[in-house]
Design a protein around this motif. Structure first.
Motif, PDB file in Angstrom:
ATOM      1  N   SER A 151       0.836  -1.205   0.000  1.00 57.68           N
ATOM      2  CA  SER A 151       0.000   0.000   0.000  1.00 57.68           C
ATOM      3  C   SER A 151       0.871   1.256   0.000  1.00 57.68           C
ATOM      4  N   VAL A 152       0.264   2.360  -0.390  1.00 55.78           N
ATOM      5  CA  VAL A 152       0.974   3.645  -0.359  1.00 55.78           C
ATOM      6  C   VAL A 152       1.349   3.990   1.081  1.00 55.78           C
ATOM      7  N   SER A 153       0.472   3.681   2.023  1.00 53.43           N
ATOM      8  CA  SER A 153       0.811   3.979   3.421  1.00 53.43           C
ATOM      9  C   SER A 153       2.010   3.150   3.891  1.00 53.43           C
ATOM     10  N   SER A 154       2.151   1.923   3.376  1.00 49.50           N
ATOM     11  CA  SER A 154       3.343   1.124   3.710  1.00 49.50           C
ATOM     12  C   SER A 154       4.597   1.786   3.153  1.00 49.50           C
ATOM     13  N   VAL A 155       4.500   2.300   1.927  1.00 46.53           N
ATOM     14  CA  VAL A 155       5.643   2.995   1.324  1.00 46.53           C
ATOM     15  C   VAL A 155       6.007   4.209   2.167  1.00 46.53           C
ATOM     16  N   GLU A 156       5.011   4.961   2.624  1.00 46.52           N
ATOM     17  CA  GLU A 156       5.280   6.126   3.466  1.00 46.52           C
ATOM     18  C   GLU A 156       6.026   5.714   4.733  1.00 46.52           C
ATOM     19  N   LYS A 157       5.587   4.626   5.343  1.00 47.69           N
ATOM     20  CA  LYS A 157       6.254   4.131   6.553  1.00 47.69           C
ATOM     21  C   LYS A 157       7.663   3.645   6.241  1.00 47.69           C
ATOM     22  N   TYR A 158       7.832   2.925   5.136  1.00 43.63           N
ATOM     23  CA  TYR A 158       9.155   2.427   4.743  1.00 43.63           C
ATOM     24  C   TYR A 158      10.131   3.582   4.553  1.00 43.63           C
ATOM     25  N   VAL A 159       9.695   4.596   3.806  1.00 43.67           N
ATOM     26  CA  VAL A 159      10.583   5.725   3.524  1.00 43.67           C
ATOM     27  C   VAL A 159      10.912   6.471   4.815  1.00 43.67           C
ATOM     28  N   ALA A 160       9.913   6.664   5.670  1.00 42.53           N
ATOM     29  CA  ALA A 160      10.175   7.339   6.948  1.00 42.53           C
ATOM     30  C   ALA A 160      11.175   6.553   7.794  1.00 42.53           C
ATOM     31  N   THR A 161      11.016   5.234   7.829  1.00 40.70           N
ATOM     32  CA  THR A 161      11.940   4.385   8.596  1.00 40.70           C
ATOM     33  C   THR A 161      13.353   4.479   8.023  1.00 40.70           C
ATOM     34  N   ALA A 162      13.465   4.428   6.705  1.00 34.44           N
ATOM     35  CA  ALA A 162      14.780   4.488   6.062  1.00 34.44           C
ATOM     36  C   ALA A 162      15.429   5.854   6.264  1.00 34.44           C
ATOM     37  N   LEU A 163      14.639   6.912   6.154  1.00 28.51           N
ATOM     38  CA  LEU A 163      15.191   8.252   6.381  1.00 28.51           C
ATOM     39  C   LEU A 163      15.670   8.407   7.821  1.00 28.51           C
ATOM     40  N   ARG A 164      14.934   7.837   8.776  1.00 29.63           N
ATOM     41  CA  ARG A 164      15.351   7.888  10.180  1.00 29.63           C
ATOM     42  C   ARG A 164      16.677   7.148  10.361  1.00 29.63           C
ATOM     43  N   ALA A 165      16.804   5.996   9.706  1.00 25.12           N
ATOM     44  CA  ALA A 165      18.052   5.230   9.803  1.00 25.12           C
ATOM     45  C   ALA A 165      19.213   6.032   9.222  1.00 25.12           C
ATOM     46  N   CYS A 166      18.978   6.711   8.099  1.00 29.48           N
ATOM     47  CA  CYS A 166      20.028   7.543   7.498  1.00 29.48           C
ATOM     48  C   CYS A 166      20.389   8.713   8.409  1.00 29.48           C
ATOM     49  N   TYR A 167      19.373   9.341   8.975  1.00 27.37           N
ATOM     50  CA  TYR A 167      19.610  10.453   9.899  1.00 27.37           C
ATOM     51  C   TYR A 167      20.426   9.986  11.097  1.00 27.37           C
ATOM     52  N   ASP A 168      20.018   8.857  11.671  1.00 29.22           N
ATOM     53  CA  ASP A 168      20.735   8.331  12.832  1.00 29.22           C
ATOM     54  C   ASP A 168      22.173   7.964  12.474  1.00 29.22           C
ATOM     55  N   ALA A 169      22.383   7.430  11.274  1.00 29.86           N
ATOM     56  CA  ALA A 169      23.745   7.089  10.844  1.00 29.86           C
ATOM     57  C   ALA A 169      24.588   8.348  10.695  1.00 29.86           C
ATOM     58  N   ARG A 170      23.980   9.409  10.240  1.00 29.02           N
ATOM     59  CA  ARG A 170      24.707  10.654  10.017  1.00 29.02           C
ATOM     60  C   ARG A 170      24.938  11.441  11.301  1.00 29.02           C
ATOM     61  N   TYR A 171      23.894  11.536  12.120  1.00 32.67           N
ATOM     62  CA  TYR A 171      23.959  12.419  13.280  1.00 32.67           C
ATOM     63  C   TYR A 171      23.973  11.701  14.620  1.00 32.67           C
ATOM     64  N   GLY A 172      23.837  10.396  14.609  1.00 35.49           N
ATOM     65  CA  GLY A 172      23.776   9.638  15.850  1.00 35.49           C
ATOM     66  C   GLY A 172      22.340   9.309  16.192  1.00 35.49           C
ATOM     67  N   SER A 173      22.182   8.231  16.900  1.00 36.92           N
ATOM     68  CA  SER A 173      20.846   7.776  17.238  1.00 36.92           C
ATOM     69  C   SER A 173      20.124   8.768  18.128  1.00 36.92           C
ATOM     70  N   THR A 174      18.835   8.939  17.851  1.00 43.62           N
ATOM     71  CA  THR A 174      18.019   9.848  18.648  1.00 43.62           C
ATOM     72  C   THR A 174      17.101   9.074  19.579  1.00 43.62           C
ATOM     73  N   GLN A 175      17.239   7.760  19.635  1.00 43.70           N
ATOM     74  CA  GLN A 175      16.366   6.946  20.471  1.00 43.70           C
ATOM     75  C   GLN A 175      16.441   7.344  21.939  1.00 43.70           C
ATOM     76  N   ALA A 176      17.601   7.675  22.418  1.00 50.31           N
ATOM     77  CA  ALA A 176      17.768   7.997  23.845  1.00 50.31           C
ATOM     78  C   ALA A 176      17.043   9.293  24.203  1.00 50.31           C
ATOM     79  N   THR A 177      16.898  10.213  23.234  1.00 45.01           N
ATOM     80  CA  THR A 177      16.290  11.495  23.540  1.00 45.01           C
ATOM     81  C   THR A 177      14.799  11.527  23.273  1.00 45.01           C
ATOM     82  N   HIS A 178      14.252  10.540  22.508  1.00 41.76           N
ATOM     83  CA  HIS A 178      12.850  10.585  22.134  1.00 41.76           C
ATOM     84  C   HIS A 178      12.007   9.499  22.739  1.00 41.76           C
ATOM     85  N   GLY A 179      12.477   8.777  23.666  1.00 40.06           N
ATOM     86  CA  GLY A 179      11.629   7.727  24.212  1.00 40.06           C
ATOM     87  C   GLY A 179      12.115   7.267  25.557  1.00 40.06           C
ATOM     88  N   SER A 180      11.207   6.738  26.297  1.00 41.28           N
ATOM     89  CA  SER A 180      11.572   6.168  27.585  1.00 41.28           C
ATOM     90  C   SER A 180      10.506   5.226  28.013  1.00 41.28           C
TER      91      SER A 180
END
Length: 180
Positions: A151-180
């Motif tokens: 589905s298109v919504s799956s593609v939206e989720k896939y791209v968002a997940t991949a962009l997050r992975a790229c961002y985290d690879a470039r700038y460091g993981s943001t998991q520690a600051t956005h969740g608990s």
């Protein structure tokens, strides 16, 4: 308790013993695979550094297969890095001399691209494909959805997940600051 291929090293003694017993074998193993002694020595060194960093050493019975596995993974990483470096240098060759960045900038760019490549390789194939089809091929989400049979919504989720992975690879993981 079941036996495992690796145990936690209680001290550096286990790693020291492993190094003394198998270092020469590992360099020969890598030299045959890589075709040169310098790369073999570097990857053998990196193999032991990886073990040191994880704090795990293989059991005596599985030492060589385990070392070979770690070394093969590092050899794949080396090959991928060299492919990235080569592609980047080919791109630079097409630029005017005044447009070519300094060595420090080139090294930083290569490190970033290698980190992003590593992050993308860890993603599921569909997620990686969605990002590449979107960003490199310029396909719409609807076209990507049709190509991947999702589905298109799956593609939206896939791209968002991949962009997050790229961002985290470039700038460091943001998991520690956005969740608990």
């Amino acid at each position: 308790m079941p036996s495992t291929a690796c145990g936690t090293a209680s001290s550096n003694g286990a790693l020291d013993h492993l190094y003394r017993a198998h270092h020469g074998w590992l360099i020969n193993f890598l030299r045959k695979r890589l075709g040169n002694t310098c790369d073999a020595a570097d990857l053998a060194h990196d193999t032991y550094l990886r073990l040191l960093a994880t704090g795990r050493t293989p059991d005596t019975d599985s030492a060589r297969p385990y070392l070979a596995h770690v070394a093969k993974c590092l050899a794949v990483d080396l090959h991928r890095r060299r492919e990235i470096e080569s592609a980047y240098l080919d791109t630079l060759a097409a630029l005017a001399p005044r447009q070519i960045p300094c060595e420090e900038t080139r090294a930083a760019i290569i490190e970033t691209v290698v980190a992003i490549d590593r992050a993308l390789q860890q993603l599921p194939a569909g997620t990686r494909a969605a990002l590449l089809l979107s960003r490199l091929d310029g396909l719409s989400y609807r076209d990507i959805a049709a190509r991947l049979a999702v589905s298109v919504s799956s593609v939206e989720k896939y791209v968002a997940t991949a962009l997050r992975a790229c961002y985290d690879a470039r700038y460091g993981s943001t998991q520690a600051t956005h969740g608990s």
